[in-house]
Design an enzyme around this catalytic site. Structure first.
Site, mmCIF file in Angstrom:
data_model
loop_
_atom_site.group_PDB
_atom_site.id
_atom_site.type_symbol
_atom_site.label_atom_id
_atom_site.label_comp_id
_atom_site.label_asym_id
_atom_site.label_seq_id
_atom_site.Cartn_x
_atom_site.Cartn_y
_atom_site.Cartn_z
ATOM 1 N N HIS A 22 1.552 -9.816 -1.092
ATOM 2 C CA HIS A 22 0.124 -9.746 -1.397
ATOM 3 C C HIS A 22 -0.181 -8.514 -2.242
ATOM 4 O O HIS A 22 0.642 -7.614 -2.387
ATOM 5 C CB HIS A 22 -0.703 -9.684 -0.104
ATOM 6 C CG HIS A 22 -0.456 -8.419 0.671
ATOM 7 N ND1 HIS A 22 0.686 -8.214 1.403
ATOM 8 C CD2 HIS A 22 -1.186 -7.283 0.797
ATOM 9 C CE1 HIS A 22 0.643 -7.018 1.945
ATOM 10 N NE2 HIS A 22 -0.484 -6.415 1.594
ATOM 11 N N ASP A 47 -3.278 -5.725 -2.083
ATOM 12 C CA ASP A 47 -4.241 -5.384 -1.039
ATOM 13 C C ASP A 47 -5.667 -5.810 -1.384
ATOM 14 O O ASP A 47 -6.172 -5.477 -2.458
ATOM 15 C CB ASP A 47 -4.227 -3.874 -0.760
ATOM 16 C CG ASP A 47 -2.984 -3.460 0.010
ATOM 17 O OD1 ASP A 47 -2.454 -4.270 0.778
ATOM 18 O OD2 ASP A 47 -2.560 -2.298 -0.172
ATOM 19 N N HIS A 101 3.271 -6.499 -2.714
ATOM 20 C CA HIS A 101 4.207 -5.891 -1.775
ATOM 21 C C HIS A 101 4.264 -6.683 -0.489
ATOM 22 O O HIS A 101 3.403 -7.527 -0.206
ATOM 23 C CB HIS A 101 3.836 -4.431 -1.504
ATOM 24 C CG HIS A 101 2.461 -4.251 -0.919
ATOM 25 N ND1 HIS A 101 1.322 -4.313 -1.694
ATOM 26 C CD2 HIS A 101 2.045 -4.049 0.349
ATOM 27 C CE1 HIS A 101 0.256 -4.139 -0.914
ATOM 28 N NE2 HIS A 101 0.665 -3.985 0.331
ATOM 29 N N ARG A 160 -3.359 4.916 6.352
ATOM 30 C CA ARG A 160 -3.502 4.458 4.971
ATOM 31 C C ARG A 160 -4.898 4.772 4.452
ATOM 32 O O ARG A 160 -5.893 4.633 5.182
ATOM 33 C CB ARG A 160 -3.279 2.948 4.895
ATOM 34 C CG ARG A 160 -3.251 2.426 3.456
ATOM 35 C CD ARG A 160 -3.227 0.920 3.408
ATOM 36 N NE ARG A 160 -4.491 0.387 3.890
ATOM 37 C CZ ARG A 160 -4.711 -0.880 4.203
ATOM 38 N NH1 ARG A 160 -3.737 -1.755 4.113
ATOM 39 N NH2 ARG A 160 -5.882 -1.277 4.617
#
Ligand SMILES: [Fe+2]
Length: 277
Positions: free
Chosen positions: A109, A111, A253, A268
Site C-alpha cells: 500500500h 499510506d 510498502h 510514526r
C-alpha cells in the site's frame, strides 16, 4: 521540470540499498537541531532514494515531530483513533506483540491513499524490534511505471481510481469513525522530481473509474502483481532505534509480520501532502 540525481552531499553520507531506491544515511544526529545545509541534503536524499534510513537515533516525541516539520506540516489522524500517543495527536503508536490479531500495513500500500490529500511521507521510528523478523519492504513505483510498455502507459494515462479506507481499515476502526474515500490518477506525477509513478495499491484501491468493472479488476490485478517485482524493491532490516522515512508518492510498502509472538514497537509521524496529480 528537470530533476537530477545528486552527485554529492555536503553534510551526510548516503549508502544506497539498491541502484533504484533506499539510502542509509550516516553522519547526522537527529536529536540535535539541524542546519539548513543538513536539511537540504536530507531533502535531496529523500527525493533521490524515495526512502531513507537512519540507525541508532534515540528519538523522543519532540525530536520525531521536529524531523517531520523540516519536510512539511504534520498530518494528524482522526481524533477518535485509539492508537494515538496520549497527549500527542501527531504521534501514532505502532505496536504488535503476542496479543496482536493483525498488524497494520501487511498488504502492499501507499499510506492513506484514501485521503483527498494523502500524507507525502511517513517517518517510522522503532525502539523495540524482533531479531530476526519484522522487516519492511519498499517498492519503487517509478521503476514499476518505467517498466510498463509504452502501450500500457498510454492506456493508463488519464485514468482515475477510487481509494477507500474501508478496504484498508474497514474491520479495525472504532464504530462510527468516518472513513475517507477519494479518487486519484492511476499514474501520478511526483511534485518534486517530476517523475511518473503508478498510484494504485492493493491496500486501498477499489476500482478504476469509467471502465467496466471486469476490465478494472483485470487491470488492477495485473498492476498489483507488477508492482511487487523484486527488482523494484528494497528490504529494510530493523534494529532498535532505527528510522525509516518513506515517500508515499513514489513508493508502496509492506510490513512483514513473520515474528509473532515477538514484540515490534515504536512511533510514526506522517507529513501532510497535496492532492495527487
Ligand atoms: Fe504503511
Amino acid at each position: 521540470m528537470t530533476y537530477e540525481t545528486p552527485k554529492t552531499y555536503e553534510t551526510i553520507e548516503v549508502t544506497p540499498l539498491t541502484p533504484l531506491l533506499g539510502g542509509e544515511i550516516s553522519g547526522i544526529d537527529l536529536t540535535k537541531p539541524l542546519s539548513n545545509r543538513q536539511v537540504d541534503d536530507l531533502h535531496r536524499a529523500f527525493a533521490d532514494r524515495s526512502v531513507i534510513f537512519f540507525r541508532d537515533q534515540h528519538l523522543d516525541f519532540e525530536h520525531h515531530k521536529t524531523l517531520a516539520r523540516y519536510f512539511g506540516g504534520i498530518h494528524i489522524a482522526p481524533s477518535t483513533a485509539p492508537w494515538q500517543a496520549p497527549g500527542h495527536p501527531e504521534i501514532t503508536i505502532i505496536h504488535a506483540d503476542k496479543d496482536s490479531k493483525y498488524v497494520a500495513g501487511e498488504d502492499w500500500h501507499s499510506d492513506m491513499s484514501c485521503d483527498p490529500e494523502p500524507p507525502l511521507g511517513s517517518i517510522l521510528y522503532l525502539h523495540t524490534v524482533p531479531e530476526p523478523g519484522g522487516d519492511t519492504v519498499f517498492s519503487s513505483m517509478y521503476a514499476a511505471y518505467d517498466a510498463l510498455s509504452e502501450r500500457m502507459k498510454a492506456h493508463l494515462e488519464g485514468l482515475t481510481a477510487v481509494h477507500d479506507a474501508v478496504v484498508g481499515f474497514g474491520g479495525i476502526t472504532p464504530e462510527g469513525m468516518k472513513l475517507p474515500r477519494s479518487s486519484h490518477p492511476v499514474i501520478r506525477t511526483h511534485p518534486v522530481t517530476g517523475k511518473k509513478a503508478i498510484y494504485v495499491n492493493r491496500g486501498f484501491t477499489t476500482h478504476i473509474e469509467g471502465i467496466p468493472r471486469a476490465e478494472s479488476n483485470a487491470l488492477l490485478s495485473y498492476l498489483y502483481d507488477h508492482v511487487q517485482r523484486p527488482e523494484f524493491q528494497c528490504r529494510f532490516h530493523w534494529r532498535p532505534h532505527s528510522i525509516a522515512f518513506w515517500d508515499n508518492r513514489s513508493l508502496q510498502h509492506s510490513a512483514i509480520w513473520d515474528y509473532f509472538p515477538e514484540t515490534r514497537s515504536g512511533y510514526r509521524v506522517q507529513i501532510s501532502g497535496d492532492r495527487p496529480f
